[in-house]
Design a protein around this motif. Structure first.
Motif, short mmCIF file in Angstrom:
data_model
loop_
_atom_site.label_atom_id
_atom_site.label_comp_id
_atom_site.label_asym_id
_atom_site.label_seq_id
_atom_site.Cartn_x
_atom_site.Cartn_y
_atom_site.Cartn_z
N ALA A 36 0.84 -1.20 0.00
CA ALA A 36 0.00 0.00 0.00
C ALA A 36 0.88 1.25 0.00
O ALA A 36 0.62 2.22 -0.73
N ASP A 37 1.94 1.25 0.80
CA ASP A 37 2.88 2.37 0.86
C ASP A 37 3.55 2.55 -0.50
O ASP A 37 3.71 3.67 -0.99
N ALA A 38 3.91 1.44 -1.14
CA ALA A 38 4.57 1.49 -2.45
C ALA A 38 3.65 2.13 -3.49
O ALA A 38 4.06 3.00 -4.24
N LEU A 39 2.38 1.70 -3.52
CA LEU A 39 1.43 2.27 -4.49
C LEU A 39 1.25 3.76 -4.24
O LEU A 39 1.15 4.54 -5.18
N ALA A 40 1.24 4.16 -2.96
CA ALA A 40 1.07 5.57 -2.62
C ALA A 40 2.27 6.40 -3.09
O ALA A 40 2.14 7.59 -3.36
N ARG A 41 3.45 5.78 -3.17
CA ARG A 41 4.66 6.50 -3.57
C ARG A 41 4.82 6.62 -5.09
O ARG A 41 5.68 7.35 -5.56
N LEU A 42 4.02 5.87 -5.84
CA LEU A 42 4.11 5.95 -7.30
C LEU A 42 3.47 7.26 -7.75
O LEU A 42 2.31 7.51 -7.47
N ASN A 43 4.24 8.09 -8.42
CA ASN A 43 3.68 9.36 -8.87
C ASN A 43 3.89 9.52 -10.37
O ASN A 43 4.01 10.62 -10.88
N GLY A 44 3.97 8.39 -11.07
CA GLY A 44 4.15 8.45 -12.51
C GLY A 44 5.60 8.48 -12.94
O GLY A 44 5.90 8.42 -14.12
N GLN A 45 6.52 8.58 -11.95
CA GLN A 45 7.94 8.62 -12.33
C GLN A 45 8.36 7.26 -12.87
O GLN A 45 7.74 6.25 -12.59
N LYS A 46 9.43 7.28 -13.64
CA LYS A 46 9.95 6.04 -14.23
C LYS A 46 10.54 5.17 -13.12
O LYS A 46 11.38 5.62 -12.35
#
Length: 122
Positions: A36-46
């Protein structure tokens, strides 16, 4: 430009060990404590590659891979599962979700780095 690898594990010490090995090999590292923390950290960056544990609170690694692979930006991003799980059934479940490699803990950093080098997206 350095390649970016996301490391997901509920163990801070394991994230640190993996992070040191990856940073030492020239990679940028983003850490997350669970799926859940990982998905929250995804901001479209490569993200060139993900290294994820399987057994974590909130969202386990296999559920994370399913959610991650459903995102258009990350559909082709390789995932390495780094886990104490070694049963074939869990491995099949991980592969079905989209994991490309399975590294069993305790692991040798060079084994992990070898897998990372083979799978890391350009």
């Amino acid at each position: 430009m350095a390649k970016t690898i996301m490391v997901i594990d509920d163990s801070a010490s394991l994230r640190q060990v993996v992070g040191i090995a990856l940073k030492g090999a020239g990679y940028d590292v983003i850490e997350a404590r669970d799926g859940a923390d990982a998905l929250a950290r995804l901001n479209g960056q490569k993200i060139n590659l993900v290294v994820s544990d399987v057994n974590m609170p909130n969202m386990d690694g296999i559920s994370f891979v399913k959610h991650f692979k459903a995102l258009p930006n990350y559909r082709f991003t390789p995932v390495i599962m780094l886990t104490t799980e070694s049963q074939e059934e869990k491995k099949r479940e991980g592969q079905a979700a989209g994991a490309k490699a399975w590294v069993v803990k305790p692991f040798k950093p060079e084994v992990l780095l070898n897998a990372v080098q083979k799978l890391c997206l350009p």
